[in-house]
Motif scaffolding. Structure first.
Motif, PDB file in Angstrom:
ATOM      1  N   PRO A 158       0.448  -1.255  -0.101  1.00 55.59           N
ATOM      2  CA  PRO A 158      -0.109  -0.127   0.207  1.00 55.59           C
ATOM      3  C   PRO A 158       0.931   1.361  -0.090  1.00 55.59           C
ATOM      4  O   PRO A 158       2.022   1.063   0.568  1.00 55.59           O
ATOM      5  CB  PRO A 158      -0.719  -0.009   1.534  1.00 55.59           C
ATOM      6  N   VAL A 159       0.090   2.302  -0.670  1.00 50.86           N
ATOM      7  CA  VAL A 159       0.694   3.730  -0.641  1.00 50.86           C
ATOM      8  C   VAL A 159       0.472   4.708   0.316  1.00 50.86           C
ATOM      9  O   VAL A 159      -1.150   4.771  -0.076  1.00 50.86           O
ATOM     10  CB  VAL A 159       1.894   3.950  -2.198  1.00 50.86           C
ATOM     11  N   TYR A 160       0.434   4.794   0.759  1.00 52.44           N
ATOM     12  CA  TYR A 160      -0.179   5.884   1.384  1.00 52.44           C
ATOM     13  C   TYR A 160       0.257   7.837   1.158  1.00 52.44           C
ATOM     14  O   TYR A 160       1.386   7.762   1.138  1.00 52.44           O
ATOM     15  CB  TYR A 160      -0.688   5.194   3.209  1.00 52.44           C
ATOM     16  N   ALA A 161      -0.769   8.409   0.855  1.00 51.23           N
ATOM     17  CA  ALA A 161      -0.341  10.103   0.155  1.00 51.23           C
ATOM     18  C   ALA A 161       0.834  10.287   1.087  1.00 51.23           C
ATOM     19  O   ALA A 161       0.566  11.687   1.169  1.00 51.23           O
ATOM     20  CB  ALA A 161      -1.442  10.646  -0.376  1.00 51.23           C
ATOM     21  N   ALA A 166      -0.552   5.920   6.895  1.00 54.13           N
ATOM     22  CA  ALA A 166      -0.132   5.471   7.589  1.00 54.13           C
ATOM     23  C   ALA A 166       0.265   5.279   8.661  1.00 54.13           C
ATOM     24  O   ALA A 166      -0.491   3.704   8.979  1.00 54.13           O
ATOM     25  CB  ALA A 166       1.288   5.741   7.019  1.00 54.13           C
ATOM     26  N   VAL A 167       0.248   5.591   9.657  1.00 51.18           N
ATOM     27  CA  VAL A 167      -0.479   6.034  10.823  1.00 51.18           C
ATOM     28  C   VAL A 167      -1.678   5.219  11.003  1.00 51.18           C
ATOM     29  O   VAL A 167      -1.094   4.809  12.642  1.00 51.18           O
ATOM     30  CB  VAL A 167       0.179   7.342  11.417  1.00 51.18           C
ATOM     31  N   ARG A 172      -4.695   0.623  13.526  1.00 50.60           N
ATOM     32  CA  ARG A 172      -5.701  -0.449  13.100  1.00 50.60           C
ATOM     33  C   ARG A 172      -5.074  -1.358  12.908  1.00 50.60           C
ATOM     34  O   ARG A 172      -5.816  -2.952  12.767  1.00 50.60           O
ATOM     35  CB  ARG A 172      -6.589   0.115  11.828  1.00 50.60           C
ATOM     36  N   GLY A 173      -3.417  -1.780  12.606  1.00 49.14           N
ATOM     37  CA  GLY A 173      -3.196  -3.170  12.337  1.00 49.14           C
ATOM     38  C   GLY A 173      -2.692  -4.562  13.371  1.00 49.14           C
ATOM     39  O   GLY A 173      -3.940  -4.088  14.564  1.00 49.14           O
ATOM     40  N   GLU A 183       3.260   6.562  15.525  1.00 46.11           N
ATOM     41  CA  GLU A 183       4.446   7.491  14.629  1.00 46.11           C
ATOM     42  C   GLU A 183       5.112   7.129  15.179  1.00 46.11           C
ATOM     43  O   GLU A 183       6.281   7.465  13.961  1.00 46.11           O
ATOM     44  CB  GLU A 183       3.496   8.887  15.588  1.00 46.11           C
ATOM     45  N   LEU A 184       5.370   6.339  16.141  1.00 46.93           N
ATOM     46  CA  LEU A 184       7.037   6.066  16.022  1.00 46.93           C
ATOM     47  C   LEU A 184       7.554   5.304  15.533  1.00 46.93           C
ATOM     48  O   LEU A 184       8.150   4.608  14.562  1.00 46.93           O
ATOM     49  CB  LEU A 184       7.110   6.031  18.073  1.00 46.93           C
ATOM     50  N   LEU A 185       6.684   3.773  15.569  1.00 43.04           N
ATOM     51  CA  LEU A 185       6.673   2.598  14.609  1.00 43.04           C
ATOM     52  C   LEU A 185       6.918   3.439  13.537  1.00 43.04           C
ATOM     53  O   LEU A 185       7.758   2.412  12.421  1.00 43.04           O
ATOM     54  CB  LEU A 185       5.625   1.674  14.538  1.00 43.04           C
ATOM     55  N   ALA A 186       6.069   4.383  12.355  1.00 39.44           N
ATOM     56  CA  ALA A 186       6.370   4.410  10.950  1.00 39.44           C
ATOM     57  C   ALA A 186       7.250   5.571  11.208  1.00 39.44           C
ATOM     58  O   ALA A 186       7.882   5.418   9.656  1.00 39.44           O
ATOM     59  CB  ALA A 186       4.910   4.850  10.925  1.00 39.44           C
ATOM     60  N   GLN A 187       7.665   5.986  11.641  1.00 38.39           N
ATOM     61  CA  GLN A 187       8.818   6.569  11.780  1.00 38.39           C
ATOM     62  C   GLN A 187      10.249   6.373  10.803  1.00 38.39           C
ATOM     63  O   GLN A 187      10.659   5.998  10.226  1.00 38.39           O
ATOM     64  CB  GLN A 187       8.846   7.963  13.303  1.00 38.39           C
ATOM     65  N   ARG A 188      10.156   5.046  11.505  1.00 41.99           N
ATOM     66  CA  ARG A 188      10.959   3.686  11.604  1.00 41.99           C
ATOM     67  C   ARG A 188      10.667   3.457  10.630  1.00 41.99           C
ATOM     68  O   ARG A 188      11.497   2.251   9.417  1.00 41.99           O
ATOM     69  CB  ARG A 188      11.932   3.265  12.628  1.00 41.99           C
TER      70      ARG A 188
END
Length: 287
Positions: A158-161, A166-167, A172-173, A183-188
């Motif tokens: 998936p590509v998030y604009a 993505a956060v 919801r994952g 946010e912390l997991l997504a930043q990395r």
């Protein structure tokens, strides 16, 4: 929240892994292992609350900034134990403790059960044994895995604009998390691509397992543990509602603490991280 860590890359004989290093070089050696589809940022709240430990928070292979397995490779859970052992070898640690969350806790148990001479202590967060499968389901499961592998070539990530989308998806994952944790997991875990952002994780991580340990296999690793073990279970986590886990724990000489919160209680907020840290400080030898 303190982000006082050193970003490193570890060149192992068979792959290259990324990690966050916390604490003094002469601190108590601990390798921290995150959960499935997470990354080293899983310990961003907890590790700074465990001063005096030399914590190597890994990105597992295929996760975060670590290398993916080569083409044709797979992500069998027992292969991670070799990665962890090679990390310990690189640091010159003949004895070390493991701090594992979810899948990371499972890998910790497998390694400690197989090589008790190397593992000093196990600090586990809402994880203990892998999902299991019995012999009569093995042909079906292998077939499912092979078909999924063939179909993977026709799929795309998936590509998030926007970063925030993505956060929200990560919130919801699997093992739903708080916004700050996501946010912390997504930043990395994210990387820029045309059209926005996508996850760095290897798509093969989402494939079904072609082979699983039986229940007897999995319990044998738990029964083989020789080092002190402390397990933190979350009240709204993945272990607390499993009667089979409760029955197994009754006969084991391990410390078990149940804390409020969800599966990522050590990352969701500062209060949860503090509670988990308080459980592990004396156990792991924090001065």
């Amino acid at each position: 929240m303190s982000l006082n860590f050193e970003e490193v890359r570890l060149s192992l004989p068979h792959t290259e892994l990324a990690a966050h290093l916390y604490g003094p070089e002469n601190g108590v050696p601990v390798i921290a292992l995150h959960g499935w589809l997470d990354n080293a940022a899983s310990f961003a709240r907890l590790a700074p609350k465990l001063p005096g430990l030399r914590i190597v928070a890994l990105d597992f292979a295929g996760h975060g900034h670590s290398d993916h397995r080569p083409p044709g490779g797979s992500y069998a859970i027992w292969d991670y134990t070799h990665d962890v052992l090679q990390v310990a070898e690189q640091f010159g640690w003949q004895r070390f403790s493991l701090l594992g969350h979810s899948m990371g806790a499972i890998v910790s148990v497998l390694l400690a059960g197989a090589m008790p001479e190397r593992v000093e202590r196990l600090a586990l967060i809402d994880g203990l044994m892998p999902y299991t499968g019995e012999p009569d389901t093995a042909p079906q499961k292998l077939g499912e895995a092979l078909r999924a592998h063939l179909a993977l070539a026709g799929k795309s990530k998936p590509v998030y604009a926007e970063f925030d989308r993505a956060v929200q998806a990560r919130m919801r994952g699997v093992g739903a998390v708080s916004r700050e944790a996501a946010e912390l997991l997504a930043q990395r875990g994210l990387m820029p691509v045309p059209g926005g952002y996508t996850w760095r994780t290897d798509s093969r991580l989402t494939l079904p397992s072609p082979l699983r340990l039986t229940r007897a296999h999995a319990e044998a690793f738990v029964q083989a543990l020789q080092c002190p073990v402390k397990l933190v279970m979350a009240e709204q986590g993945m272990l607390h509602a499993q009667p089979s886990i409760a029955a197994l724990l009754e006969g084991l000489p391990m410390e078990v603490a149940t804390l409020p919160g969800g599966h990522h209680l050590h990352l969701d907020d500062e209060a949860g991280a503090e509670l988990v840290a308080d459980c592990f400080k004396a156990f792991l030898g924090v001065p």
